[in-house]
Design a protein around this motif. Structure first.
Motif, short mmCIF file in Angstrom:
data_model
loop_
_atom_site.label_atom_id
_atom_site.label_comp_id
_atom_site.label_asym_id
_atom_site.label_seq_id
_atom_site.Cartn_x
_atom_site.Cartn_y
_atom_site.Cartn_z
N SER A 228 9.80 -2.28 15.22
CA SER A 228 9.95 -3.55 14.51
C SER A 228 10.58 -3.36 13.13
N MET A 229 10.53 -2.14 12.58
CA MET A 229 11.01 -1.94 11.22
C MET A 229 12.52 -1.79 11.13
N ALA A 230 13.17 -1.58 12.24
CA ALA A 230 14.61 -1.36 12.18
C ALA A 230 15.35 -2.34 13.08
N VAL B 99 7.05 16.70 26.87
CA VAL B 99 7.98 15.70 27.41
C VAL B 99 7.55 15.23 28.79
N GLY B 100 6.76 16.02 29.48
CA GLY B 100 6.31 15.63 30.80
C GLY B 100 5.08 14.76 30.79
N SER B 101 4.47 14.60 29.64
CA SER B 101 3.25 13.81 29.57
C SER B 101 3.56 12.33 29.68
N THR B 102 2.59 11.56 30.09
CA THR B 102 2.81 10.13 30.29
C THR B 102 2.18 9.34 29.15
N HIS B 103 2.82 9.36 28.00
CA HIS B 103 2.37 8.56 26.87
C HIS B 103 3.01 7.19 26.99
N GLU B 104 2.20 6.16 27.13
CA GLU B 104 2.76 4.82 27.30
C GLU B 104 3.53 4.36 26.08
N PHE B 105 3.30 5.02 24.93
CA PHE B 105 3.98 4.58 23.72
C PHE B 105 5.28 5.34 23.47
N LEU B 106 5.58 6.35 24.25
CA LEU B 106 6.85 7.07 24.12
C LEU B 106 7.75 6.65 25.27
N PRO C 28 3.68 -4.00 2.78
CA PRO C 28 2.63 -3.10 2.29
C PRO C 28 1.83 -2.39 3.38
N HIS C 29 1.57 -3.06 4.52
CA HIS C 29 0.74 -2.41 5.54
C HIS C 29 1.43 -1.21 6.16
N SER C 30 2.71 -1.04 5.92
CA SER C 30 3.43 0.06 6.55
C SER C 30 4.22 0.86 5.52
N ARG C 31 3.69 0.96 4.31
CA ARG C 31 4.42 1.60 3.23
C ARG C 31 4.77 3.06 3.49
N GLU C 32 4.06 3.70 4.43
CA GLU C 32 4.34 5.12 4.66
C GLU C 32 5.55 5.36 5.55
N TYR C 33 6.17 4.30 6.09
CA TYR C 33 7.33 4.45 6.95
C TYR C 33 8.56 3.84 6.30
N HIS C 34 9.67 4.55 6.35
CA HIS C 34 10.88 4.11 5.67
C HIS C 34 12.09 4.25 6.57
N PHE C 35 12.90 3.20 6.63
CA PHE C 35 14.17 3.24 7.35
C PHE C 35 15.26 3.52 6.33
N VAL C 36 16.02 4.58 6.55
CA VAL C 36 17.12 4.95 5.65
C VAL C 36 18.42 4.70 6.39
N SER C 37 19.24 3.81 5.86
CA SER C 37 20.46 3.40 6.57
C SER C 37 21.64 4.35 6.36
N GLN C 38 21.48 5.36 5.51
CA GLN C 38 22.55 6.34 5.32
C GLN C 38 22.77 7.10 6.63
N ILE D 120 5.86 9.96 16.27
CA ILE D 120 5.24 8.83 16.98
C ILE D 120 4.04 9.37 17.73
N TYR D 121 2.84 8.95 17.34
CA TYR D 121 1.65 9.51 17.97
C TYR D 121 0.72 8.46 18.58
N ASN D 122 1.03 7.19 18.41
CA ASN D 122 0.27 6.17 19.14
C ASN D 122 1.10 4.90 19.25
N SER D 123 0.62 3.96 20.04
CA SER D 123 1.42 2.77 20.32
C SER D 123 1.61 1.91 19.08
N ASN D 124 0.66 1.93 18.15
CA ASN D 124 0.82 1.15 16.92
C ASN D 124 2.01 1.65 16.12
N ILE D 125 2.11 2.97 15.99
CA ILE D 125 3.24 3.56 15.26
C ILE D 125 4.54 3.22 15.97
N ASN D 126 4.53 3.35 17.29
CA ASN D 126 5.72 3.06 18.08
C ASN D 126 6.20 1.63 17.83
N GLN D 127 5.31 0.67 17.95
CA GLN D 127 5.68 -0.73 17.74
C GLN D 127 6.14 -0.99 16.32
#
Length: 137
Positions: A51-53, A82-89, A9-19, A40-47
């Motif tokens: 973890s979801m797949a 692409v040149g930016s240093t986002h620790e979550f990407l 439930p805490h991540s209902r907005e994200y879906h993994f589609v195996s097709q 992907i816009y922050n480290s929480n989303i990245n993690q």
């Protein structure tokens, strides 16, 4: 919807589609059934996405692509440098490399890194559902 895996439930907005779909087919599917391919816009989303797949042995499409001028997110209004240093990407070693000027779409590689891939390759994919989030608000 066959091949759809929804998270707890805490991540209902994200879906993994195996097709298996090309990047453009995955984008169309996500836009038809949800909102768009994931951004992907922050480290929480990245993690969360990593973890979801856990069954992603190979690759899974995300919403990042290159229009041959710059890297952009599929979801309109979101920018990526692409040149930016986002620790979550986290790019895989030596990526992005646009091998043979033919890799303009991005997939998660395994669970931890991003890799530019040929857009015509077929992989499972990750969708974002903004409507569900709005309904829960």
């Amino acid at each position: 919807m066959g091949g759809l895996s929804t998270l707890p439930p805490h991540s209902r907005e994200y879906h993994f589609v195996s097709q298996l779909k090309t990047w453009t087919e995955a984008q169309s599917y996500c836009r038809e059934h949800f909102t768009d391919l994931v951004t992907i816009y922050n480290s929480n989303i990245n993690q969360l996405l990593f973890s979801m797949a856990p069954n992603v042995d190979d690759y899974a499409w995300i919403g990042l692509y290159n229009d041959r001028y710059s890297w952009k997110w599929s979801m309109e209004g979101t920018l990526f440098n692409v040149g930016s240093t986002h620790e979550f990407l986290i790019w895989a070693n030596g990526q992005p490399d646009c091998v043979n000027a033919n890799e303009y779409c991005v997939a998660l590689q395994g669970q931890t890194q991003m890799n530019d891939r040929p857009c015509g390759a077929s992989y499972p994919f990750l969708c974002y559902n903004g409507r569900k989030k709005e309904l829960l608000a």
